[in-house]
Design an enzyme around this catalytic site. Structure first.
Site, mmCIF file in Angstrom:
data_model
loop_
_atom_site.group_PDB
_atom_site.id
_atom_site.type_symbol
_atom_site.label_atom_id
_atom_site.label_comp_id
_atom_site.label_asym_id
_atom_site.label_seq_id
_atom_site.Cartn_x
_atom_site.Cartn_y
_atom_site.Cartn_z
ATOM 1 N N ASP A 99 -39.628 35.242 -74.428
ATOM 2 C CA ASP A 99 -40.394 35.645 -75.603
ATOM 3 C C ASP A 99 -41.843 35.820 -75.159
ATOM 4 O OD1 ASP A 99 -41.839 35.866 -77.952
ATOM 5 O OD2 ASP A 99 -40.841 34.207 -78.964
ATOM 6 N N VAL A 100 -42.378 37.048 -75.248
ATOM 7 C CA VAL A 100 -43.716 37.306 -74.720
ATOM 8 C C VAL A 100 -44.814 36.620 -75.521
ATOM 9 C CG1 VAL A 100 -43.032 39.506 -73.690
ATOM 10 C CG2 VAL A 100 -43.990 39.472 -76.016
ATOM 11 N N ASN A 102 -43.927 46.424 -72.266
ATOM 12 C CA ASN A 102 -43.346 47.277 -73.291
ATOM 13 C C ASN A 102 -43.031 46.578 -74.608
ATOM 14 O OD1 ASN A 102 -41.563 49.576 -74.340
ATOM 15 N ND2 ASN A 102 -40.059 47.931 -74.077
ATOM 16 N N TYR A 155 -49.574 47.636 -86.951
ATOM 17 C CA TYR A 155 -49.106 48.338 -85.751
ATOM 18 C C TYR A 155 -50.221 49.207 -85.177
ATOM 19 C CZ TYR A 155 -45.933 50.931 -82.686
ATOM 20 O OH TYR A 155 -45.314 51.481 -81.595
ATOM 21 N N LYS A 174 -52.152 48.740 -81.577
ATOM 22 C CA LYS A 174 -52.033 49.780 -80.556
ATOM 23 C C LYS A 174 -53.395 50.345 -80.165
ATOM 24 C CE LYS A 174 -47.660 49.500 -79.817
ATOM 25 N NZ LYS A 174 -47.135 49.015 -78.515
#
Length: 260
Positions: free
Chosen positions: A70-71, A97, A165, A169
């Site tokens: 889990d990042v 990613n 989001y 980003k």
């Protein structure tokens, strides 16, 4: 196929890549492209079954190493990279990613928990992986490597009701630029791939129609996700003295240029 055993792959050949979010979509396509290109690849993600399916589909044998992680968990990220080095001896490429979105609700109805989840995965998780890659790449011999961050068309232009989001980003673009600068002294090249409408489970709804800036629903063209895998392979395969800082690959007719 190996699972998380830490077995040393002394006989493996080719460069070493690590792909987060490797179990589906863009991550799966990139992992398969890298494996087909001769890389030894660590497949990371939260669920082991999809990762194992990718490893099996690749027919790459011991060149595919499955490591559930889990990042957003700092210790898990540290263990992920340590396992990569233990198994393959080094790390040449990180495809950073893993990402997620929030429900497409009105901005004023978005909860703090929904906002925080996207920030934790898309920004903090990406930072943790960049930081760990730096630690590995600056210490190995030969020194250096390459990091490819998954940005998005949303790093440049938002969709309606996408503030967490889009914000994360945009932040990834800043992370990429800063890491590219800080990585120079360690021979670490850092770049970003911005993807628009690659065919995956996340874009399936585009066939039915998605909200447009004018308030209407519109069906949007998509492209084969395999194209993205080939783009990642191209960026990964550049010589150390060359870097693609930003690479945009998108469905030709998607509403991006002129959006809004």
């Amino acid at each position: 196929m190996n699972t998380q055993t830490g077995a040393t792959q002394t006989g493996a050949t080719g460069k070493v890549a690590l792909v987060t979010g490797a179990g589906s979509g863009v991550g799966r396509a990139a992992a398969l492209a890298l494996l087909a290109g001769g890389y030894r690849v660590v497949l990371a993600g939260r669920r082991v079954e999809p990762l194992q399916a990718v490893a099996q589909a690749s027919a790459a044998g011991d060149r595919a190493l499955v490591v559930p992680a889990d990042v957003t968990d700092e210790q898990a990220v540290g263990h992920l990279f340590a396992t990569c080095v233990q198994a393959f001896g080094r790390l040449d490429v990180l495809f950073n990613n893993a990402g997620c979105g929030a429900p497409g609700v009105l901005l004023e109805d978005l909860t703090l928990a929904q906002w925080q989840q996207v920030v934790d995965v898309n920004l903090t998780g990406m930072f943790l992986c960049v930081r760990e890659a730096f630690r590995v790449m600056k210490a190995q011999s030969p020194r250096g490597g390459r990091i490819i961050n998954n940005g998005s068309i949303s790093a440049h232009a938002p969709r309606p009701n996408s503030i967490p989001y889009t914000a994360t980003k945009h932040a990834v673009s800043g992370l990429t630029k800063s890491a590219a600068l800080d990585g120079r002294k360690y021979d670490i090249a850092v770049g970003q791939i911005d993807i628009g409408n690659a065919s995956s489970a996340m874009t399936a709804r585009m066939h039915e129609g998605v909200p447009q800036a004018n308030g209407e629903l519109g069906v949007e063209p998509v492209m084969d996700v395999g194209v993205v895998g080939q783009s990642v392979l191209y960026m990964a395969s550049l010589p150390p003295d060359a870097n693609v800082l930003f690479h945009t690959v998108m469905a030709t007719k998607m509403p991006y240029i002129g959006r809004g």
